[in-house]
Structure formats: C-alpha cells, structure tokens
Scaffold this motif. Structure first.
Motif, short mmCIF file in Angstrom:
data_model
loop_
_atom_site.label_atom_id
_atom_site.label_comp_id
_atom_site.label_asym_id
_atom_site.label_seq_id
_atom_site.Cartn_x
_atom_site.Cartn_y
_atom_site.Cartn_z
N VAL A 93 0.87 -1.17 0.00
CA VAL A 93 0.00 0.00 0.00
C VAL A 93 0.91 1.22 0.00
O VAL A 93 2.10 1.11 0.30
N CYS A 94 0.37 2.38 -0.37
CA CYS A 94 1.04 3.63 -0.03
C CYS A 94 0.02 4.39 0.80
O CYS A 94 -0.99 4.85 0.29
N THR A 95 0.25 4.46 2.11
CA THR A 95 -0.75 5.08 2.98
C THR A 95 -0.81 6.59 2.77
O THR A 95 -1.84 7.21 3.01
N LEU A 96 0.30 7.17 2.29
CA LEU A 96 0.40 8.62 2.17
C LEU A 96 -0.20 9.11 0.87
O LEU A 96 -0.90 10.12 0.83
N CYS A 97 0.08 8.41 -0.22
CA CYS A 97 -0.42 8.88 -1.52
C CYS A 97 -0.59 7.67 -2.44
O CYS A 97 -1.52 6.89 -2.24
N SER A 98 0.26 7.49 -3.42
CA SER A 98 0.08 6.35 -4.33
C SER A 98 1.41 5.89 -4.91
O SER A 98 1.49 5.56 -6.08
N CYS A 99 2.46 5.86 -4.08
CA CYS A 99 3.77 5.39 -4.54
C CYS A 99 3.63 3.96 -5.07
O CYS A 99 2.99 3.12 -4.44
N TYR A 100 4.27 3.70 -6.19
CA TYR A 100 3.99 2.47 -6.95
C TYR A 100 5.16 2.28 -7.91
O TYR A 100 5.70 3.27 -8.41
FE FE Z 1 2.96 7.58 -2.14
#
Ligand code: FE
Length: 200
Positions: free
Chosen positions: A103-110
């Motif tokens: 998951v990326c809890t902060l934003c959408s790191c992928y």
């Molecule tokens: Fe992120």
C-alpha cells in the motif's frame, strides 16, 4: 488565522490536476507535451507486463531470484526497467505461510517501470487506510481468502522504498515456459491483493 477552504479543494481530482498542470506549464516548470508523453508511456507501453517478465524469470532462474531479493532496483534494471518511480525497488516474496501486500498510505507510490500507473483502487483512501488496520478482511473483500494460519505483512511504499511482490509460483506450472508463466502473472498478485492461481 483560520484557513478558508479554496473551491479547488473541493473540485474533482481531474479538475485539480488540470489546474496544476496549467500552472506548472505557465511557470515553465513542465511542458504539457512531455507530461502527456510520460503518461502515455506508462499507460500504453509499460503496464504490468514488465513486472510479469521479472516474476517469470525469478520463478525459473534461482540465481536471478536471489539477485532480485537482494537488490530489486539492480535486478529489474537488467531488463532495462528503470525510470520515474523505479528507484529503490524492494522485492518481497510471497509463499503459503507468509503473505505480503503493498500500500502507499500517504499517496500512491507504486513501481511504475514494473506495473505502469496504479489502478484506482490502489489510490482509494479506503484501501490505503483499511488494508493496514484489517488486512485479512480487506483481502477477503477483494477475493483473496487467507487461512488464519497465514501470516500477513503490509508494506508501506514511499519515495524511499517502492515495494513489489514476488508471488508464489503455483503448482501445475512445471512444464510452462518463461513466456507462458509471464502470461499468468497478474498486476493484483504483484501488489499482493491476489495470488497467482494454478492454470486449469
Ligand atoms: Fe505515495
């Protein structure tokens, strides 16, 4: 001083994105054609096939698997997979006893160079908060029922570490070629919200 919410704060993401792009273009910080090119590349050219190629190699070449787990960025770089959001790739293997999910809890790191752009569910605030608190329930809702004896670990991707799941190789695939194996690996399995099923 109390901050008054701007109208833009309540606008849909697409409107905010366009406004941001227009502002950055006007300031000369980005060029609009370059952004469109970047998005096209990750939507049309990259996609999860790159990640599936890496997984199939790791399933068939134990030395590659070792390199992949030791230094993900370098090992995926052997295929030429690199670029934005491809720095600091950390690969975590799944097996029958221990299931890992990203998951990326902060934003959408992928990991863009391996999986393309993230799907909407990955960016959904509900997924980002709930998968941490109740992973077994959320995975069940997404169609992955794990037994109570399976340990679950949730990995929080960020700019420092972008996690990538190496799914377990399913039984019944012993005679398959690397190309055939890559074709059964799904994006969801490489994020850890699914497993790769045995081919029927
Ligand atoms: Fe992120």
């Amino acid at each position: 001083m109390t901050a008054t919410p701007h109208a833009a704060d309540r606008a849909p993401a697409s409107v905010r994105t366009e406004a941001l792009e227009a502002l950055l273009t006007e300031k000369g910080l980005v060029n609009a054609g370059g952004l469109d090119g970047l998005i096209n590349r990750f939507v049309n050219d990259v996609g999860p096939m790159n990640g599936a190629t890496v997984v199939a190699r790791a399933w068939t070449d134990p030395e590659y698997r070792e390199r992949l787990l030791a230094d993900g960025t370098a090992a995926v770089g052997e295929f030429g997979f690199s670029g934005p959001q491809g720095e600091h790739i950390v690969v975590v293997p799944n097996d029958a006893e221990h299931h890992n999910v990203v998951v990326c809890t902060l934003c959408s790191c992928y990991p863009w160079p391996l999986l393309g752009l993230p799907p909407d569910w990955y960016k959904d605030p509900a997924y980002r908060s709930r998968i941490v608190r109740e992973p077994r329930t959320v995975l069940g809702e997404m169609g992955l029922e794990l037994g109570d004896d399976v340990k679950i670990t949730v990995w929080d991707s960020s700019a420092e570490n972008r996690y990538f799941i190496l799914p377990a190789r399913p039984s019944g695939t012993e005679d398959m070629s690397e190309t055939e194996l890559a074709a059964i690996v799904t994006r969801e399995a490489m994020v850890g919200v699914a497993v790769v099923g045995s081919p029927s």
